[in-house]
Design an enzyme around this catalytic site. Sequence first.
Site, short mmCIF file in Angstrom:
data_model
loop_
_atom_site.label_atom_id
_atom_site.label_comp_id
_atom_site.label_asym_id
_atom_site.label_seq_id
_atom_site.Cartn_x
_atom_site.Cartn_y
_atom_site.Cartn_z
N ASP A 9 0.82 -1.22 0.00
CA ASP A 9 0.00 0.00 0.00
C ASP A 9 0.85 1.27 0.00
OD1 ASP A 9 -2.22 -1.66 0.13
OD2 ASP A 9 -2.23 -1.64 2.32
N HIS A 37 -4.77 -1.74 -5.70
CA HIS A 37 -4.01 -0.57 -6.14
C HIS A 37 -4.98 0.52 -6.57
CE1 HIS A 37 -0.40 -3.39 -7.16
NE2 HIS A 37 -0.81 -3.50 -5.91
#
Length: 429
Positions: A9, A37
């Site tokens: 992340d 994503h």
Amino acid sequence: MIIGAQWGDEGKGKIVDLLARDSDVVCRYNGGPGAGHTIVADGETTKLKHMPSGILWGKECVIGAGCVIDPAVFIEELDDLERRGISVDVVRLSANAHVVMPWHVAIDQASERRLGTLQIGTTRRGNGPAYADKAYRLGIRLQDLFDPKILRQKIAVALAEKNIWLERVYGVDALELDELAERYEGYAQRLRPFLADTSLLVDRALRDGKRVLLEGAHGTLLDIDHGTYPFVTSSSTVAGGACTGIGLGPTRIDDVTGIAKAYVTRVGEGPFPTEIQGGDQERVRELGAEYGTVTGRERRCGWLDLVALRYAARINGFTSLALTKLDVLSSFSELPVCVRYRLRDGTETADFPAHQSDFHHAEPVYEVLAGWAEPIDDVAGFAELPEAARRYVELVERELDVTVTLVGTGAERERVLTRHEAAAARPAY
Ligand code: GDP
Ligand code: IMO
Ligand code: MG
């Protein structure tokens, strides 16, 4: 190569999307439906799981052999993109990628429940069991879906074992052969047009002088070999994994860009030396909107850890670094940055401990930098950042001996500063 430098992340999606504009092919080399994503462009947020982050630019998007695919999730992603008018004709799937089957998801969920307080905190999407079966040679690959006889036989062989585990070990319902074979034959019809020899495709693209981006999922500290085992994912997330995941020799790689947040987050269990104690953790989470893309879980937040980042630079051989989410740190009067760990015997080290117990007990030694009060979202160039923000970035470069070429100042596509003076030495950007 674009590689997560922390525990995932880091903002890989945003950076890959940015670099994809000037690329021809974007390839995902690892991971499965647990990856998430995010791209924010033209006021719209796109969350991708399997799909490479070049899709919004219409670039050829390759999903390599090192990935595991949940067809239901992937088809939903295809449908969603098409509904939004985004063409998926550019997608190419490796026939060698493994399939996440329903028993993988059921076992991931049941085994986490069974582990209780010892759980890994997986995304429960079947990722670990799918990679485990691949290594065990009981896996089903995408190419198996296209021959009904082979598919049925492979499902039958797997179920003979999996149903015993599901019913007797985990106490959940068994799965049914006919229903599964029919459902997966249906998926095969939808997936057939996307199949390609992806290793050959990438090789030809490079020979033709095209620009190819390799996009990693997860992050270095979640790597199956080099991460904080067992609190890791089940694939090779690092630079070496990009070559095996695509089927490309390491001599073909020009640049390895690490993506790191200006602080650190972690989802799931496992040691985290710089995890913030007290109210600042919540403050970082709120300011950075740190909630899981796939599971919605709160991400644990910590101060920047240069010991771990130095390790990531070593494992991956970063030639440059993108430091994302610097804007989130605006308004903290002081910013602790971990420069060393103090070990149990009182010694200090700048190197990531090789032994798990040393890492579990490591205490961060912080250098406290001055913060900056003004927002930086609208800053147009690196030189215009507040001095304290520039110092923050420069400390990272000095400690890691890696140039920071990109600095993130917001979630939107255009909120990124390119450091031209640094980038000039690396014409790739
Ligand atoms: P990935 O898994 O590495 O692609 O990262 P995620 O998309 O899961 O999480 C990163 C989050 O941070 C996303 O919500 C992005 O929109 C956001 N983001 C990326 N770069 C920046 C940045 O520079 N500043 C801010 N404020 N948000 C960013
Ligand atoms: P992206 O690509 C953050 C974490 C999970 C768990 C561990 C194992 O968005 O950066 P898994 O389901 O893979 O078996 O879970 O790894 N994890 C991630 N954390 N970002 C990710 O992906 C992650 N993928 C897996 O939370 O701790
Ligand atoms: Mg993510």
